[in-house]
Enzyme design. Sequence first.
Site, PDB file in Angstrom:
ATOM      1  N   LYS A 110       0.811  -1.039   0.100  1.00  0.00           N
ATOM      2  CA  LYS A 110       0.018   0.015   0.083  1.00  0.00           C
ATOM      3  C   LYS A 110       0.849   1.282   0.006  1.00  0.00           C
ATOM      4  CE  LYS A 110      -4.413  -1.773   1.727  1.00  0.00           C
ATOM      5  NZ  LYS A 110      -5.312  -1.778   2.561  1.00  0.00           N
ATOM      6  N   LYS A 196      -4.947  -9.608  -6.569  1.00  0.00           N
ATOM      7  CA  LYS A 196      -6.139 -10.202  -5.964  1.00  0.00           C
ATOM      8  C   LYS A 196      -7.398  -9.313  -6.155  1.00  0.00           C
ATOM      9  CE  LYS A 196      -5.645  -7.695  -1.382  1.00  0.00           C
ATOM     10  NZ  LYS A 196      -5.587  -7.771   0.044  1.00  0.00           N
ATOM     11  N   LYS A 199     -11.509  -4.173  -3.368  1.00  0.00           N
ATOM     12  CA  LYS A 199     -12.466  -3.031  -3.467  1.00  0.00           C
ATOM     13  C   LYS A 199     -11.734  -1.820  -4.106  1.00  0.00           C
ATOM     14  CE  LYS A 199     -13.050  -4.209   1.047  1.00  0.00           C
ATOM     15  NZ  LYS A 199     -13.637  -4.574   2.462  1.00  0.00           N
TER      16      LYS A 199
HETATM   17  P1  TYM Z   1     -10.738  -6.609   4.161  1.00  0.00           P
HETATM   18  O1  TYM Z   1     -11.772  -5.697   4.536  1.00  0.00           O
HETATM   19  O2  TYM Z   1      -9.533  -6.205   3.128  1.00  0.00           O
HETATM   20  O3  TYM Z   1     -11.312  -7.965   3.856  1.00  0.00           O
HETATM   21  C1  TYM Z   1     -12.385  -8.603   4.733  1.00  0.00           C
HETATM   22  C2  TYM Z   1     -11.892 -10.162   4.488  1.00  0.00           C
HETATM   23  O4  TYM Z   1     -12.148 -10.673   3.196  1.00  0.00           O
HETATM   24  C3  TYM Z   1     -10.874 -11.413   2.740  1.00  0.00           C
HETATM   25  N1  TYM Z   1     -10.410 -10.997   1.394  1.00  0.00           N
HETATM   26  C4  TYM Z   1     -10.157 -12.134   0.472  1.00  0.00           C
HETATM   27  N2  TYM Z   1     -10.251 -13.077   0.546  1.00  0.00           N
HETATM   28  C5  TYM Z   1      -9.877 -13.888  -0.475  1.00  0.00           C
HETATM   29  N3  TYM Z   1      -9.852 -13.475  -1.783  1.00  0.00           N
HETATM   30  C6  TYM Z   1      -9.458 -12.069  -1.788  1.00  0.00           C
HETATM   31  N4  TYM Z   1      -9.371 -11.396  -3.150  1.00  0.00           N
HETATM   32  C7  TYM Z   1      -9.920 -11.172  -0.675  1.00  0.00           C
HETATM   33  N5  TYM Z   1     -10.051  -9.819  -0.422  1.00  0.00           N
HETATM   34  C8  TYM Z   1     -10.267  -9.768   0.759  1.00  0.00           C
HETATM   35  C9  TYM Z   1      -9.711 -10.827   3.869  1.00  0.00           C
HETATM   36  O5  TYM Z   1      -8.763 -11.677   3.745  1.00  0.00           O
HETATM   37  C10 TYM Z   1     -10.331 -10.609   5.039  1.00  0.00           C
HETATM   38  O6  TYM Z   1     -10.755 -11.659   5.826  1.00  0.00           O
HETATM   39  N6  TYM Z   1      -7.539  -5.581   7.944  1.00  0.00           N
HETATM   40  C11 TYM Z   1      -8.821  -6.380   7.468  1.00  0.00           C
HETATM   41  C12 TYM Z   1      -9.961  -6.185   8.334  1.00  0.00           C
HETATM   42  C13 TYM Z   1      -9.452  -6.398   9.811  1.00  0.00           C
HETATM   43  C14 TYM Z   1      -9.458  -7.884  10.453  1.00  0.00           C
HETATM   44  C15 TYM Z   1      -9.353  -7.461  11.765  1.00  0.00           C
HETATM   45  C16 TYM Z   1      -9.792  -9.215  10.088  1.00  0.00           C
HETATM   46  C17 TYM Z   1      -9.609  -5.613  10.694  1.00  0.00           C
HETATM   47  N7  TYM Z   1      -9.469  -6.186  11.998  1.00  0.00           N
HETATM   48  C18 TYM Z   1      -9.055  -8.499  12.722  1.00  0.00           C
HETATM   49  C19 TYM Z   1      -9.634 -10.030  10.986  1.00  0.00           C
HETATM   50  C20 TYM Z   1      -9.259  -9.874  12.294  1.00  0.00           C
HETATM   51  C21 TYM Z   1      -9.089  -6.061   6.230  1.00  0.00           C
HETATM   52  O7  TYM Z   1      -8.766  -5.180   5.767  1.00  0.00           O
HETATM   53  O8  TYM Z   1      -9.914  -7.046   5.570  1.00  0.00           O
END
Ligand code: TYM
Length: 334
Positions: A110, A196, A199
């Site tokens: 990022k 990947k 969003k």
């Molecule tokens: P975020 O918001 O980017 O994504 C949410 C969840 O979706 C999964 N994910 C994916 N899995 C497979 N293929 C993809 N292309 C893909 N894109 C997203 C992510 O692995 C995630 O599980 N930092 C985290 C949010 C967070 C969090 C936490 C997660 C904040 N605190 C504590 C677990 C525990 C995030 O930005 O996910």
Amino acid sequence: MRVVSGIQPTGNLHLGNYLGAIRNWVRMQDEGECLFFLADLHAISQPHVPAELAANTREMTAALVACGVDPDRSVLFNQTQVPAHAELQWLLNGTARMGWLNRMTQWKDKAGKNREGQSVALFTYPVLQAADVLLYQATHVPVGEDQKQHLELARDIAQKFNNDFASEDAPVFTLPDPIIPPEAARIMSLRDGSAKMSKSDPSDMSRINLTDDADTLMNKVKKAKTDPEVLPSERAGLEGRPEAANLVGIYAAMAGTSVDEVLRDFAGKGFGAFKPALGELLVEKLAPINARFIDLRADRTALDAILRKGAEKARALGAPTLSRAYEALGLVRG
Ligand code: TYM
């Protein structure tokens, strides 16, 4: 078993989120006590539009409920309404090391070449993520592959804090285990099999949103990048064909079968046959979610009530651990 996970309320819920994480959230509601939250505090680590963040927080709540996260069985809330997340992050900032954060691949991706210009929040983001799960003594954290490293960091922080500030027989924090699905742990962009699905991709054609209607879904699948070869009969034949592997993986995950099974059915067929089948499968599986989402998102009062009720429960569940962390550090709360 205590299940905790979060998602940033930026943009739409997409198929990567659903297959990588949310489907497991829904399943795990049958297995343990679950807390799921909108990581709105994480969302301010990058430039954002305040009005959009507020709207996305409610929309994402509606999307999660539409997917099957049940606010009566799970604790569903947003971080902002549970100040203990931010408080515990500060306490853990004393334990997390600069070197650990510097190694985070998400930070490197990022920040790119402009590290100096990034917010401090983007750098310390994984410490907040550690606080999110450690606050509730999470044992299981269902996430996609891309969050594995952040979870390992949470374990390192917990371990060091326990070593430095607690006795061996009374650790303050539980070490959480990531739960990553065997298939579809990393869904790739429809336009580029090496990136990947995300969003933040500027092209909406790169991702399948859970809110896409049937025509949009069919069109996105039809336009997805592929190669001119037919599908192989075995998994090994997908090597070096990331776009083909991605679509077959999506099919398998959506149909609830394995990649081998899908290849058995489609071996020798080209994308002219495979893409319409995939498009129809997606429409069939996503249409009910889409319909529920459209119903739910209109009722802002109900969504706010869900988040308020969830936050109240989360505050109570997190309070004992936060107290113990303050106390372990020698901070006097009166
Ligand atoms: P975020 O918001 O980017 O994504 C949410 C969840 O979706 C999964 N994910 C994916 N899995 C497979 N293929 C993809 N292309 C893909 N894109 C997203 C992510 O692995 C995630 O599980 N930092 C985290 C949010 C967070 C969090 C936490 C997660 C904040 N605190 C504590 C677990 C525990 C995030 O930005 O996910």
